[in-house]
Motif scaffolding. Sequence first.
Motif, PDB file in Angstrom:
ATOM      1  N   PHE A   1     -64.084  -7.012 -87.507  1.00 55.46           N
ATOM      2  CA  PHE A   1     -64.132  -7.302 -86.082  1.00 55.46           C
ATOM      3  C   PHE A   1     -65.444  -6.760 -85.518  1.00 55.46           C
ATOM      4  O   PHE A   1     -65.635  -5.554 -85.400  1.00 55.46           O
ATOM      5  N   PHE A   2     -66.345  -7.684 -85.229  1.00 51.00           N
ATOM      6  CA  PHE A   2     -67.602  -7.322 -84.578  1.00 51.00           C
ATOM      7  C   PHE A   2     -67.306  -7.155 -83.086  1.00 51.00           C
ATOM      8  O   PHE A   2     -67.085  -8.138 -82.371  1.00 51.00           O
ATOM      9  N   ILE A   3     -67.297  -5.915 -82.616  1.00 53.44           N
ATOM     10  CA  ILE A   3     -66.887  -5.625 -81.237  1.00 53.44           C
ATOM     11  C   ILE A   3     -68.110  -5.373 -80.363  1.00 53.44           C
ATOM     12  O   ILE A   3     -68.998  -4.582 -80.713  1.00 53.44           O
ATOM     13  N   ASP A   4     -68.132  -6.024 -79.212  1.00 55.41           N
ATOM     14  CA  ASP A   4     -69.237  -5.911 -78.259  1.00 55.41           C
ATOM     15  C   ASP A   4     -68.927  -4.820 -77.230  1.00 55.41           C
ATOM     16  O   ASP A   4     -68.039  -4.997 -76.390  1.00 55.41           O
ATOM     17  N   PRO A   5     -69.672  -3.698 -77.265  1.00 58.11           N
ATOM     18  CA  PRO A   5     -69.415  -2.626 -76.294  1.00 58.11           C
ATOM     19  C   PRO A   5     -70.207  -2.757 -74.991  1.00 58.11           C
ATOM     20  O   PRO A   5     -70.045  -1.935 -74.088  1.00 58.11           O
ATOM     21  N   MET A   6     -71.033  -3.787 -74.863  1.00 61.51           N
ATOM     22  CA  MET A   6     -71.902  -3.902 -73.692  1.00 61.51           C
ATOM     23  C   MET A   6     -71.149  -4.052 -72.362  1.00 61.51           C
ATOM     24  O   MET A   6     -71.666  -3.624 -71.315  1.00 61.51           O
ATOM     25  N   PRO A   7     -69.933  -4.626 -72.321  1.00 59.85           N
ATOM     26  CA  PRO A   7     -69.211  -4.671 -71.048  1.00 59.85           C
ATOM     27  C   PRO A   7     -68.920  -3.302 -70.450  1.00 59.85           C
ATOM     28  O   PRO A   7     -68.594  -3.200 -69.263  1.00 59.85           O
ATOM     29  N   ALA A   8     -69.048  -2.239 -71.251  1.00 61.54           N
ATOM     30  CA  ALA A   8     -68.872  -0.892 -70.712  1.00 61.54           C
ATOM     31  C   ALA A   8     -69.863  -0.612 -69.582  1.00 61.54           C
ATOM     32  O   ALA A   8     -69.589   0.196 -68.691  1.00 61.54           O
ATOM     33  N   LEU A   9     -71.007  -1.285 -69.604  1.00 64.82           N
ATOM     34  CA  LEU A   9     -72.001  -1.121 -68.547  1.00 64.82           C
ATOM     35  C   LEU A   9     -71.472  -1.595 -67.202  1.00 64.82           C
ATOM     36  O   LEU A   9     -71.967  -1.166 -66.146  1.00 64.82           O
ATOM     37  N   VAL A  10     -70.483  -2.467 -67.223  1.00 60.88           N
ATOM     38  CA  VAL A  10     -69.938  -3.057 -65.997  1.00 60.88           C
ATOM     39  C   VAL A  10     -68.530  -2.553 -65.720  1.00 60.88           C
ATOM     40  O   VAL A  10     -68.190  -2.194 -64.590  1.00 60.88           O
ATOM     41  N   TYR A  11     -67.697  -2.517 -66.764  1.00 61.49           N
ATOM     42  CA  TYR A  11     -66.274  -2.210 -66.598  1.00 61.49           C
ATOM     43  C   TYR A  11     -65.926  -0.755 -66.915  1.00 61.49           C
ATOM     44  O   TYR A  11     -64.802  -0.323 -66.648  1.00 61.49           O
ATOM     45  N   GLY A  12     -66.837  -0.029 -67.528  1.00 64.93           N
ATOM     46  CA  GLY A  12     -66.520   1.326 -67.971  1.00 64.93           C
ATOM     47  C   GLY A  12     -66.141   1.351 -69.441  1.00 64.93           C
ATOM     48  O   GLY A  12     -65.794   0.328 -70.036  1.00 64.93           O
ATOM     49  N   GLU A  13     -66.188   2.534 -70.036  1.00 67.16           N
ATOM     50  CA  GLU A  13     -66.037   2.665 -71.481  1.00 67.16           C
ATOM     51  C   GLU A  13     -64.610   2.485 -71.980  1.00 67.16           C
ATOM     52  O   GLU A  13     -64.405   2.169 -73.155  1.00 67.16           O
ATOM     53  N   GLN A  14     -63.611   2.661 -71.114  1.00 69.97           N
ATOM     54  CA  GLN A  14     -62.221   2.560 -71.569  1.00 69.97           C
ATOM     55  C   GLN A  14     -61.912   1.178 -72.117  1.00 69.97           C
ATOM     56  O   GLN A  14     -61.142   1.030 -73.071  1.00 69.97           O
ATOM     57  N   ILE A  15     -62.536   0.161 -71.556  1.00 70.56           N
ATOM     58  CA  ILE A  15     -62.223  -1.200 -72.000  1.00 70.56           C
ATOM     59  C   ILE A  15     -62.684  -1.430 -73.447  1.00 70.56           C
ATOM     60  O   ILE A  15     -62.095  -2.226 -74.184  1.00 70.56           O
ATOM     61  N   VAL A  16     -63.715  -0.696 -73.872  1.00 70.90           N
ATOM     62  CA  VAL A  16     -64.154  -0.781 -75.264  1.00 70.90           C
ATOM     63  C   VAL A  16     -63.142  -0.078 -76.170  1.00 70.90           C
ATOM     64  O   VAL A  16     -62.804  -0.572 -77.252  1.00 70.90           O
ATOM     65  N   ALA A  17     -62.636   1.067 -75.718  1.00 71.81           N
ATOM     66  CA  ALA A  17     -61.596   1.761 -76.477  1.00 71.81           C
ATOM     67  C   ALA A  17     -60.352   0.892 -76.629  1.00 71.81           C
ATOM     68  O   ALA A  17     -59.678   0.922 -77.669  1.00 71.81           O
ATOM     69  N   ASP A  18     -60.067   0.074 -75.610  1.00 66.34           N
ATOM     70  CA  ASP A  18     -58.909  -0.819 -75.682  1.00 66.34           C
ATOM     71  C   ASP A  18     -59.118  -1.936 -76.703  1.00 66.34           C
ATOM     72  O   ASP A  18     -58.142  -2.481 -77.237  1.00 66.34           O
ATOM     73  N   MET A  19     -60.373  -2.280 -76.979  1.00 61.29           N
ATOM     74  CA  MET A  19     -60.663  -3.256 -78.029  1.00 61.29           C
ATOM     75  C   MET A  19     -60.610  -2.600 -79.404  1.00 61.29           C
ATOM     76  O   MET A  19     -60.062  -3.150 -80.361  1.00 61.29           O
ATOM     77  N   VAL A  20     -61.202  -1.430 -79.494  1.00 64.19           N
ATOM     78  CA  VAL A  20     -61.319  -0.744 -80.787  1.00 64.19           C
ATOM     79  C   VAL A  20     -59.960  -0.266 -81.306  1.00 64.19           C
ATOM     80  O   VAL A  20     -59.654  -0.399 -82.502  1.00 64.19           O
ATOM     81  N   GLY A  21     -59.138   0.262 -80.413  1.00 65.12           N
ATOM     82  CA  GLY A  21     -57.891   0.900 -80.814  1.00 65.12           C
ATOM     83  C   GLY A  21     -57.005   0.056 -81.710  1.00 65.12           C
ATOM     84  O   GLY A  21     -56.611   0.501 -82.811  1.00 65.12           O
ATOM     85  N   PRO A  22     -56.641  -1.166 -81.310  1.00 67.28           N
ATOM     86  CA  PRO A  22     -55.758  -1.975 -82.157  1.00 67.28           C
ATOM     87  C   PRO A  22     -56.360  -2.308 -83.523  1.00 67.28           C
ATOM     88  O   PRO A  22     -55.636  -2.387 -84.519  1.00 67.28           O
ATOM     89  N   VAL A  23     -57.677  -2.492 -83.583  1.00 74.11           N
ATOM     90  CA  VAL A  23     -58.318  -2.841 -84.850  1.00 74.11           C
ATOM     91  C   VAL A  23     -58.239  -1.665 -85.820  1.00 74.11           C
ATOM     92  O   VAL A  23     -57.886  -1.820 -86.993  1.00 74.11           O
ATOM     93  N   VAL A  24     -58.547  -0.478 -85.326  1.00 75.93           N
ATOM     94  CA  VAL A  24     -58.467   0.723 -86.153  1.00 75.93           C
ATOM     95  C   VAL A  24     -57.021   0.971 -86.573  1.00 75.93           C
ATOM     96  O   VAL A  24     -56.731   1.309 -87.730  1.00 75.93           O
TER      97      VAL A  24
END
Length: 330
Positions: A62-85
């Motif tokens: 899963f190639f995950i894009d963390p760039m939306p953290a610049l707009v939405y905050g970092e939690q939304i990236v953790a919400d993507m990463v968590g299920p994959v891990v």
Amino acid sequence: MGHNVSNIMLTVDTELSAALHQQGLSAAANFDSSILGRCNAGDFGIVHQMNRLDDYGHKAVFFIDPMPALVYGEQIVADMVGPVVEHGHEVQLHMHTEWLEWAKDSPVEDRWGRNLADFDFEDQVRLLKFATGVLTKAGAPTPTAFRAGNFGANDDSLRALRTAGLIWDSSFTPCSSLRHCKINVPKNQIAPVLKSGVVELPVAGIWDGPNAIRPAQICALSTAEMKAAMVHAYMEHHPVFVTVTHSFELLSRDRSRPNGSVAKRFDQIAAFIAAHNGLQTSGFNQLSASRLLDHEQSFTRLGPKRLRAAMRMAEQLWATWRYERSVMPV
């Protein structure tokens, strides 16, 4: 079966939609649509994909894009990463630089570009280091591989990857319709190649005509074409066969319903890999760069076959009418 096992890499570009953000959709609604693939019929995004892959014993990247953290905050990236891990699949780095347009605090000041290749080498290094930091802070292992959003990388990107500590790239696509990729390798590059200290794993594809290559993307090839392409790679001892899909690809274009044709294809391809003794799924972390680069054979792509292509076009036309409510070709 008399042949070495071929590695099939199932890669999923996992990304929020910059277009939906621009249209005013909330972070939660964007996440539901783009990542969970949520519609009235249920969820058909990354969790659904992982559940289906788990049923067949496959591991995906899963190639995950963390760039939306610049707009939405970092939690939304953790919400993507968590299920994959949690599911035990591999997280690697993806990047859509479009998000810089709305960034409150950009790592490259006011500079903006649609693709990573739009930036100079120094800015590319800054962006890669920033994105890697956000991804690892979100709970991902330190990434070793990268794919540029829109496949929009160039030779500077490979040098920047090496500087930022990544050793694999899969931004090169030979697909004739994608013009954003500026990596200087032959258009028909099939085998992994070492370039600027980074191992480039081209996206696989098949010949769709005398000068046209169709990528090994779930929505681009029929089940029959994908099966034939994987068997061809196995018979020729290709060291790796890279496929592409997206977190939202099992939905219709308007994201309002599942595309039953593509969802069925996803399952059929997973089942075929599981049933074939010569094929196995693999991530970057299971690969050896030296082994991938140690080959002398001249590889070929699966050649065009008129009947197979005609059947794919008929299937797509039917799926477009059935799931897209449109007569426009897919």
